[in-house]
Design an enzyme around this catalytic site. Structure first.
Site, PDB file in Angstrom:
ATOM      1  N   HIS A   1       0.832  -1.212   0.000  1.00 37.48           N
ATOM      2  CA  HIS A   1       0.000   0.000   0.000  1.00 37.48           C
ATOM      3  C   HIS A   1       0.865   1.259   0.000  1.00 37.48           C
ATOM      4  CE1 HIS A   1      -3.292   2.730   1.379  1.00 37.48           C
ATOM      5  NE2 HIS A   1      -2.288   3.295   2.048  1.00 37.48           N
ATOM      6  N   GLU A   2       1.855   1.290   0.894  1.00 36.97           N
ATOM      7  CA  GLU A   2       2.723   2.471   0.961  1.00 36.97           C
ATOM      8  C   GLU A   2       3.546   2.624  -0.318  1.00 36.97           C
ATOM      9  OE1 GLU A   2       2.181   4.560   3.114  1.00 36.97           O
ATOM     10  OE2 GLU A   2       1.059   3.381   4.582  1.00 36.97           O
TER      11      GLU A   2
ATOM     12  N   HIS B   1       1.631   4.512  -2.956  1.00 41.89           N
ATOM     13  CA  HIS B   1       1.698   5.976  -2.903  1.00 41.89           C
ATOM     14  C   HIS B   1       2.919   6.492  -3.659  1.00 41.89           C
ATOM     15  CE1 HIS B   1      -1.660   6.566  -0.280  1.00 41.89           C
ATOM     16  NE2 HIS B   1      -1.141   5.877   0.728  1.00 41.89           N
TER      17      HIS B   1
ATOM     18  N   GLU C   1      -5.869   7.036  -1.022  1.00 36.25           N
ATOM     19  CA  GLU C   1      -5.840   5.789  -0.261  1.00 36.25           C
ATOM     20  C   GLU C   1      -6.467   4.640  -1.048  1.00 36.25           C
ATOM     21  OE1 GLU C   1      -4.116   5.513   2.409  1.00 36.25           O
ATOM     22  OE2 GLU C   1      -3.728   7.670   2.578  1.00 36.25           O
TER      23      GLU C   1
END
Length: 547
Positions: free
Chosen positions: A162-163, A166, A233
């Site tokens: 997930h990070e 970004h 997100e």
């Protein structure tokens, strides 16, 4: 349709341009409002007066200069300043928990094209994760110590994915810059509030006026940060699923993070945009609509989990059953152990031109010209992915004439005067005396030990812990009555200066020897285990579990 590299760079340029324009507008509006207030406050005639055109032009020029200065100071050393604000530090390369996290980060880094990403950790029992990026292309993915001890490997991979999402989607740099710009106003707001409380008379009135202006500008700055934050997100969740092929693990991770302490009230809570979940619980976060989109940093957790479970062709009940059956596996097989050196690998695969080539032996690698310190390599026997400079066996290739190694620093037991041996205590490297069984470690490592749950305690440790709690008041009184000279007895194993005998904290009445110079802590036999047992069972010992 996924973004191309050009699309991402164009998007980042537009966002950063908009941010810079907003900073100029921010200062111009602030200067203009001050002009209006001052012009009317000191006017000699009655009535309301607007600033003249030349005054407005001067205010714009000042705003432009201040905005340039603010931008330059805020965007320099981005990662260093923000990581300091949230209390994050780089991973300990010898800590087994940290090694596992770095391994996951390296695997994800290879999956997104070989982008180098630094791992960081926040020494907190809270559950959260974050990502940072700067203009030099440096990127950071970090988690809390609490997250390392609560999530299994699949869940941790999903969070790291997930990070990384970004970073690859171009959101991370704009979010990092926005947080750096907004943080200044949060600090200014707090200082002005304190100044107003200390002031009286006309001074207090002036501070109140300035406070209202800064509050309004902080609201606009925060609004911009929230506007950038919320939808990204969902995109990062989608990238994580694409990288890991495991949407249910990310749903499990989000569920665990959202139902535990996320870091509200701790360092960095105002920088909520960089975290996977807002550290502060907000009812507004769990709603949808224009108002929530404008004022909330993150989309509803329930909606994110619903989307992920739909991707996994599951439902809320299935997710709940998975969480009940989930068994966390520690990265260490034993609570205490010494590391044994493994034999060097004989062949490696090398990641070049977006594919793995090889295997190559040392001599072949030296002749191939493929190997640089930053090249990703994978030993044939272990399959662990790392940079070439991280593999000691490749040092002869990277540095044919290495400098002579320094001798290993030795620590001496303050009681026995013999050398301490390195021991891994719950995956944390510490120094232990083989004779008196005392333990020495820097204070920053003790917080990791307290957060982790690998150690089991025998009956003697339990008994001593209960005695310590039962006699806490008596021990504290006795400590205050002792002569000061008796508090400085043992020599620090690291720097050799005298350590101070004191309680770890008064809530946990375990006496330790602390070095005020190098911040090392010496535990006599059983003292560390007693401290751990009290901390892990604080709900049993204290009415207030926040101790």
């Amino acid at each position: 349709m996924p973004f191309s590299f050009i699309d991402i760079e164009e998007k980042k340029t537009r966002l950063l341009g908009f941010l810079f324009f907003f900073v100029i507008l921010f200062y111009f509006l602030t200067a203009y409002l001050l002009l209006v207030i001052l012009r009317n406050a000191f006017a000699s005639r009655e009535g309301f007066f607007w600033p003249s055109g030349s005054s407005v032009l001067a205010a714009f020029g000042v705003a432009l200069l201040v905005a340039l200065l603010h931008w330059a100071t805020s965007t320099s050393h981005l990662i260093e300043k923000l990581s300091l604000s949230i209390g994050a530090a780089e991973l300990d390369t010898k800590d087994f928990y940290h090694k596992g996290l770095q391994n996951i980060i390296d695997e994800v880094s290879v999956a997104i094209g070989g982008r180098r990403i630094t791992g960081m950790v926040i020494p907190s029992v809270s559950l959260n994760a974050f990502a940072l990026e700067d203009f030099q292309g440096q990127a950071v993915i970090g988690v809390t110590e609490g997250l390392l001890t609560r999530l299994n490997r699949a869940q941790l991979e999903a969070v790291v994915g997930h990070e990384a999402g970004h970073i690859v989607s171009g959101d991370c740099l704009a979010t990092t810059v926005t947080c750096a710009l907004a943080e200044l106003y949060d600090e200014l707001f707090s200082r002005l509030k304190a100044g107003m409380q200390r002031s009286r008379g006309r001074g207090a009135l002036l501070v109140l006026v300035l406070l209202l202006i800064i509050f309004f500008m902080r609201f606009l700055s925060t609004l911009l940060r929230y506007f950038i934050s919320r939808q990204k997100e969902y995109r990062a969740d989608a990238v994580s699923v694409r990288l890991t092929r495991n949407p249910l693990s990310l749903a499990e991770a989000l569920s665990l993070i959202s139902t535990n302490w996320r870091g509200g009230g701790a360092m960095g809570e105002r920088l909520e945009s960089i975290f996977i979940v807002n550290p502060n619980f907000s009812r507004l976060d769990e709603k949808q609509g224009f108002f929530s989109d404008a004022f909330s940093t993150h989309p509803p957790i329930a909606e994110r989990i619903r989307i992920l479970t739909d991707m996994a062709h599951a439902d809320a009940k299935t997710l709940e059953e998975h969480l009940k059956k989930d068994v966390w596996v520690s990265p260490v097989a034993k609570a205490e152990f010494t590391e044994t050196k493994s034999e060097a690998p004989v062949a490696w695969r090398v990641f070049v031109d977006q594919e793995w080539k090889g295997p190559f032996g040392l001599e072949e690698l030296q002749k191939s010209g493929l190997l640089t310190p930053e090249t990703w390599v994978k030993p044939e026997d272990s399959g662990k992915i790392a940079h070439a400079y991280e593999d000691e066996a490749l040092m002869p290739v990277l540095s044919p004439h290495p400098a002579e190694k320094k001798t290993k620093e030795e620590f001496a037991c303050p009681h026995c005067r013999t050398a301490l041996g390195e021991l891994y205590y719950e995956g944390v490297p510490v120094q232990k005396c083989p004779h008196c069984e005392g333990v020495f470690a820097p204070s920053r490592k003790i917080s990791r030990v307290l957060i982790r749950r690998d150690k089991t305690f025998d009956a003697e440790v339990v008994r001593l812990a209960e005695v310590a709690i039962r006699e806490r008041d008596k021990r504290i009184d006795g400590f205050y009555k002792q002569k000061p000279v008796n508090a400085w007895v043992l020599d620090c194993p690291q720097c050799g200066r005298k350590m101070r005998r004191q309680f770890f904290v008064y809530s946990y009445p375990v006496e330790i020897d602390r070095c005020v110079y190098c911040e090392g802590i010496w535990f006599d036999s059983h003292e560390l285990e007693i401290l751990q047992y009290i901390y892990e069972n604080k709900e049993h010992f204290f009415d207030d579990a926040s101790f």
